[in-house]
Design a protein around this motif. Structure first.
Motif, PDB file in Angstrom:
ATOM      1  N   GLN A 144      28.218  35.680  51.412  1.00 21.21           N
ATOM      2  CA  GLN A 144      29.030  34.649  52.042  1.00 21.21           C
ATOM      3  C   GLN A 144      28.361  34.200  53.331  1.00 21.21           C
ATOM      4  N   GLU A 145      28.523  32.930  53.653  1.00 22.93           N
ATOM      5  CA  GLU A 145      28.226  32.433  54.993  1.00 22.93           C
ATOM      6  C   GLU A 145      29.500  31.769  55.499  1.00 22.93           C
ATOM      7  N   LEU A 146      30.049  32.315  56.586  1.00 20.62           N
ATOM      8  CA  LEU A 146      31.363  31.908  57.064  1.00 20.62           C
ATOM      9  C   LEU A 146      31.270  31.255  58.434  1.00 20.62           C
ATOM     10  N   ASP A 147      32.114  30.261  58.647  1.00 24.74           N
ATOM     11  CA  ASP A 147      32.230  29.603  59.951  1.00 24.74           C
ATOM     12  C   ASP A 147      33.657  29.751  60.458  1.00 24.74           C
ATOM     13  N   THR A 148      33.797  30.185  61.710  1.00 24.55           N
ATOM     14  CA  THR A 148      35.093  30.246  62.368  1.00 24.55           C
ATOM     15  C   THR A 148      34.983  29.458  63.669  1.00 24.55           C
ATOM     16  N   PRO A 149      36.095  29.197  64.356  1.00 27.08           N
ATOM     17  CA  PRO A 149      36.014  28.458  65.621  1.00 27.08           C
ATOM     18  C   PRO A 149      35.190  29.168  66.693  1.00 27.08           C
ATOM     19  N   VAL A 150      34.985  30.486  66.573  1.00 29.91           N
ATOM     20  CA  VAL A 150      34.283  31.227  67.629  1.00 29.91           C
ATOM     21  C   VAL A 150      32.966  31.845  67.182  1.00 29.91           C
ATOM     22  N   SER A 151      32.654  31.811  65.871  1.00 30.65           N
ATOM     23  CA  SER A 151      31.422  32.453  65.423  1.00 30.65           C
ATOM     24  C   SER A 151      31.036  31.964  64.034  1.00 30.65           C
ATOM     25  N   SER A 152      29.794  32.281  63.663  1.00 30.97           N
ATOM     26  CA  SER A 152      29.309  32.089  62.299  1.00 30.97           C
ATOM     27  C   SER A 152      28.824  33.439  61.797  1.00 30.97           C
ATOM     28  N   MET A 153      29.070  33.720  60.521  1.00 36.16           N
ATOM     29  CA  MET A 153      28.719  35.026  59.979  1.00 36.16           C
ATOM     30  C   MET A 153      27.994  34.885  58.651  1.00 36.16           C
ATOM     31  N   SER A 154      27.033  35.776  58.449  1.00 33.40           N
ATOM     32  CA  SER A 154      26.371  35.920  57.164  1.00 33.40           C
ATOM     33  C   SER A 154      26.718  37.309  56.647  1.00 33.40           C
ATOM     34  N   VAL A 155      27.340  37.380  55.472  1.00 36.70           N
ATOM     35  CA  VAL A 155      27.807  38.647  54.927  1.00 36.70           C
ATOM     36  C   VAL A 155      27.162  38.861  53.560  1.00 36.70           C
ATOM     37  N   VAL A 156      26.519  40.001  53.384  1.00 35.95           N
ATOM     38  CA  VAL A 156      25.874  40.348  52.120  1.00 35.95           C
ATOM     39  C   VAL A 156      26.403  41.690  51.658  1.00 35.95           C
ATOM     40  N   GLY A 157      26.875  41.751  50.415  1.00 37.47           N
ATOM     41  CA  GLY A 157      27.387  43.001  49.870  1.00 37.47           C
ATOM     42  C   GLY A 157      26.656  43.393  48.609  1.00 37.47           C
ATOM     43  N   ARG A 158      26.382  44.670  48.458  1.00 40.14           N
ATOM     44  CA  ARG A 158      25.782  45.192  47.236  1.00 40.14           C
ATOM     45  C   ARG A 158      26.657  46.331  46.741  1.00 40.14           C
ATOM     46  N   CYS A 159      27.097  46.225  45.494  1.00 42.54           N
ATOM     47  CA  CYS A 159      28.126  47.132  44.977  1.00 42.54           C
ATOM     48  C   CYS A 159      27.671  47.838  43.698  1.00 42.54           C
ATOM     49  N   ALA A 160      28.326  48.951  43.400  1.00 42.89           N
ATOM     50  CA  ALA A 160      28.047  49.702  42.180  1.00 42.89           C
ATOM     51  C   ALA A 160      29.291  50.464  41.763  1.00 42.89           C
ATOM     52  N   VAL A 161      29.481  50.625  40.463  1.00 39.12           N
ATOM     53  CA  VAL A 161      30.546  51.487  39.942  1.00 39.12           C
ATOM     54  C   VAL A 161      30.001  52.904  39.924  1.00 39.12           C
ATOM     55  N   VAL A 162      30.647  53.811  40.670  1.00 37.48           N
ATOM     56  CA  VAL A 162      30.105  55.169  40.799  1.00 37.48           C
ATOM     57  C   VAL A 162      30.912  56.209  40.027  1.00 37.48           C
ATOM     58  N   GLY A 163      32.050  55.841  39.451  1.00 34.14           N
ATOM     59  CA  GLY A 163      32.805  56.816  38.673  1.00 34.14           C
ATOM     60  C   GLY A 163      34.270  56.447  38.552  1.00 34.14           C
ATOM     61  N   HIS A 164      35.088  57.442  38.231  1.00 33.11           N
ATOM     62  CA  HIS A 164      36.521  57.244  38.043  1.00 33.11           C
ATOM     63  C   HIS A 164      37.302  58.300  38.806  1.00 33.11           C
ATOM     64  N   ASP A 165      38.552  57.985  39.095  1.00 28.30           N
ATOM     65  CA  ASP A 165      39.487  58.922  39.719  1.00 28.30           C
ATOM     66  C   ASP A 165      40.849  58.682  39.067  1.00 28.30           C
ATOM     67  N   SER A 166      41.878  59.266  39.622  1.00 27.04           N
ATOM     68  CA  SER A 166      43.219  59.094  39.072  1.00 27.04           C
ATOM     69  C   SER A 166      44.163  58.658  40.170  1.00 27.04           C
ATOM     70  N   TYR A 167      45.068  57.746  39.829  1.00 27.96           N
ATOM     71  CA  TYR A 167      46.067  57.261  40.790  1.00 27.96           C
ATOM     72  C   TYR A 167      47.396  57.132  40.068  1.00 27.96           C
ATOM     73  N   ARG A 168      48.361  57.986  40.440  1.00 29.65           N
ATOM     74  CA  ARG A 168      49.697  57.972  39.836  1.00 29.65           C
ATOM     75  C   ARG A 168      49.637  57.963  38.312  1.00 29.65           C
ATOM     76  N   GLY A 169      48.756  58.793  37.762  1.00 23.93           N
ATOM     77  CA  GLY A 169      48.641  58.905  36.317  1.00 23.93           C
ATOM     78  C   GLY A 169      47.801  57.824  35.674  1.00 23.93           C
ATOM     79  N   GLN A 170      47.248  56.912  36.468  1.00 24.82           N
ATOM     80  CA  GLN A 170      46.426  55.822  35.950  1.00 24.82           C
ATOM     81  C   GLN A 170      44.953  56.088  36.290  1.00 24.82           C
ATOM     82  N   THR A 171      44.046  55.626  35.429  1.00 24.79           N
ATOM     83  CA  THR A 171      42.618  55.748  35.718  1.00 24.79           C
ATOM     84  C   THR A 171      42.210  54.717  36.754  1.00 24.79           C
ATOM     85  N   ALA A 172      41.574  55.163  37.819  1.00 23.47           N
ATOM     86  CA  ALA A 172      41.103  54.280  38.881  1.00 23.47           C
ATOM     87  C   ALA A 172      39.583  54.236  38.852  1.00 23.47           C
ATOM     88  N   VAL A 173      39.021  53.023  38.846  1.00 21.28           N
ATOM     89  CA  VAL A 173      37.574  52.844  38.870  1.00 21.28           C
ATOM     90  C   VAL A 173      37.108  52.851  40.328  1.00 21.28           C
TER      91      VAL A 173
END
Length: 248
Positions: A144-173
């Motif tokens: 993303q490249e974002l503009d606000t009234p007080v600043s400009s930002m460049s945001v870069v994200g790199r993601c990966a699926v690393v496994g599973h867990d459990s949440y209230r009996g449901q599978t969470a990625v």
């Protein structure tokens, strides 16, 4: 309007993905399941609501636990994209943004976002923020490249699926993202660079149930789903989640 350019987003193919070639552009896309506007990990029906507890910790400062609420105000189909308007309430303030779901998944687009400092505009939005299908080993990036009234930002994200867990009996990625943020303020000061790691947990049909954000400086913030009202999702039950507050 934010630019939506094809990128070299790396999505290691898994079930439900295929390599698509359009002219000179090569990218990974969903198969026929992508014709559905619904995202299995990002519900977007009008009236859907998520309530989160937000404990925080900093080496030098004690920060009280707060609460945030996300709510879908409106949603409409625009071609092959579903655009929902999300209102967030937190720290006594509010903001609104667009949640844009394409055939590939949730995009980094924000639409016309309101915030405490004014309107935030995404000048550039590339890649996929959250793919439709999440299989262990998948990797992708977004920008993303974002503009606000007080600043400009460049945001870069790199993601990966690393496994599973459990949440209230449901599978969470479990999805881990490293995000690099470079901010230039309106004042003539050097750019501020910031790196953080986010461990996010998603449940099919419910969405984000837990997020842990950490920085090399020792800051830690958690976002834990404590109540929800989502069309078609399992009913909320008042019981401790299996994912405990603590280290990701």
């Amino acid at each position: 309007m934010a630019q939506r350019r094809s990128t070299t987003t790396e999505l290691e193919p898994g079930p439900g993905w295929q390599l698509l070639i359009t002219g000179a552009l090569v990218f990974v896309g969903c198969d026929v399941q992508a014709t559905s506007p619904a995202h299995p990990y990002a519900p977007a029906s009008v009236g859907d609501e998520w309530v989160y507890a937000m404990p925080q910790a900093h080496p030098a400062v004690q920060v009280p636990t707060t609460q945030s609420i996300d709510r879908i105000l409106a949603a409409e189909q625009r071609g092959d994209r579903l655009v929902a308007r999300v209102r967030s309430e937190f720290f006594g303030g509010t903001s609104e943004r667009d949640l844009v779901i394409s055939p590939l998944g949730v995009t980094p687009e924000l639409g016309s976002m309101t915030s405490a400092v004014g309107e935030v505009k995404a000048r550039v939005a590339e890649g996929v923020y959250l793919p439709r299908e999440l299989s262990p080993g998948m990797r992708w990036d977004w920008r993303q490249e974002l503009d606000t009234p007080v600043s400009s930002m460049s945001v870069v994200g790199r993601c990966a699926v690393v496994g599973h867990d459990s949440y209230r009996g449901q599978t969470a990625v479990h999805v881990r993202c490293e995000t690099h943020n470079r901010m230039i303020t309106a004042a003539a000061t050097p750019p501020v660079e910031h790196v953080q790691t986010e461990d996010n947990y998603y449940v099919r049909g419910i969405g984000l149930v837990r997020s842990v954000t950490t920085t090399p400086q020792g800051y830690r913030a958690e976002k834990l789903l404590v109540r929800w009202q989502i069309a078609g999702a399992p009913a909320w039950r008042d019981e401790p989640p299996a994912i405990a507050v603590g280290e990701p």
